[in-house]
Design an enzyme around this catalytic site. Structure first.
Site, PDB file in Angstrom:
ATOM      1  N   PRO A  89       0.812  -1.230   0.000  1.00  0.00           N
ATOM      2  CG  PRO A  89      -0.193  -1.151   2.110  1.00  0.00           C
ATOM      3  CD  PRO A  89       0.601  -2.030   1.210  1.00  0.00           C
ATOM      4  CD  GLU A 116       1.271  -4.284  11.218  1.00  0.00           C
ATOM      5  OE1 GLU A 116       0.253  -4.922  11.515  1.00  0.00           O
ATOM      6  OE2 GLU A 116       1.282  -3.055  11.021  1.00  0.00           O
ATOM      7  NE  ARG A 154      -8.096  -5.697 -20.463  1.00  0.00           N
ATOM      8  CZ  ARG A 154      -8.462  -4.719 -21.265  1.00  0.00           C
ATOM      9  NH1 ARG A 154      -7.701  -3.652 -21.387  1.00  0.00           N
ATOM     10  NH2 ARG A 154      -9.581  -4.782 -21.949  1.00  0.00           N
ATOM     11  CG  ASP A 169      -9.421  -0.378 -23.037  1.00  0.00           C
ATOM     12  OD1 ASP A 169     -10.589  -0.408 -23.436  1.00  0.00           O
ATOM     13  OD2 ASP A 169      -8.759  -1.396 -22.767  1.00  0.00           O
TER      14      ASP A 169
END
Ligand code: SAM
Length: 246
Positions: A89, A116, A154, A169
């Protein structure tokens, strides 16, 4: 392309790697997708991969030895060091540009954290990239790795058929994509824009470009700052902006 995923939960990938575009890319031999349980590389009799943090505090920390051993075995004998991507993160926010960049590689290794977090020496001495899929915290790196792998695969040549194209896209062009319509031309009194039924390719292309610009202006105006626009398009957008504000 070869993709290896280091995870403590390889079963989580079964459905995703076997279905839809990823499943087809694998069947066509365009990508090899493999999961490796790094618990198999634990160097102790209980196969422990985590331990208490030095300095105390809650949560367990992934130990360095099994992850180093797994990555070193998977990449042994390769001339160029492959990209080793840590899902995290605190990493660089994932974007279409990053997906394009990773799609040029021949071998990618993904490391899925858990608990953690992981011993900082993994980040310092093993990892080439750290990727976050957004400003929120998930239980493990498996879902983020699936997100990144799907968007990379993709883009590989031969993966998407004619019925689907990555070129237009959202984000590929620097803008959001234009709206789509299909049959029936009238549904509950709601009709499709006339231009799309006109068969006039140039007019359709210019309507789509305009819609793309408008949609980006409305929803993600910051994208316009770096998008590849003609001076005429910039002027047009400025006028639209002025109209909306005034
Ligand atoms: C519970 S999280 C650990 C969060 C960590 N304590 C922190 O605050 O940065 C466990 C693992 O899930 C993965 N993860 C969680 N959220 C993520 C995100 N937004 N993007 C990428 N990976 C994520 C990472 O591999 C992370 O090591």
């Amino acid at each position: 392309m070869r993709i290896d995923v280091l995870t403590l939960f390889p079963d989580m990938f079964d459905g995703v790697f076997g279905s839809s575009i990823l499943g087809k890319a694998r069947e066509k031999g365009i990508v090899s997708l493999r999961t490796v349980n790094f618990r198999d590389y634990a160097n102790n009799k209980h196969n422990t991969v985590d331990d208490y943090p030095f300095g105390g505090g809650g949560g367990m920390v992934l130990k360095p030895e099994p992850i180093f051993a797994a990555v070193e075995e998977l990449t042994a004998g390769e001339d160029a060091r492959p990209r080793v991507v840590l899902m995290c993160p605190q990493g660089e926010p994932f974007t279409q540009r990053k997906a394009e960049e990773l799609s040029k590689e021949s071998h990618l290794v993904f490391v899925c954290g858990h608990y953690e977090g992981y011993d900082e020496r993994i980040r310092e001495h093993l990892i080439t990239d750290e990727i976050s899929i957004g400003d929120y915290v998930l239980t493990g790196g498996e879902l983020p790795a699936m997100v990144v792998i799907d968007s990379v695969v993709r883009l590989l040549p031969g993966v998407l058929g004619n019925e689907q194209s990555a070129v237009t896209d959202s984000f590929s062009t620097g803008l959001l994509e234009y709206p789509h319509y299909t049959r029936p031309a009238t549904f509950r009194d709601w009709t499709v824009p006339d231009v799309l039924l006109s068969g006039h390719h140039e007019k359709i292309a210019s309507w789509r470009r305009e819609q793309s610009l408008l949609r980006t202006l409305e929803r993600r105006p910051e994208l316009l700052e770096t998008a590849d626009l003609t001076p005429k398009e910039r002027e047009w957008l400025e006028r639209r902006r002025a109209c909306e504000e005034g």
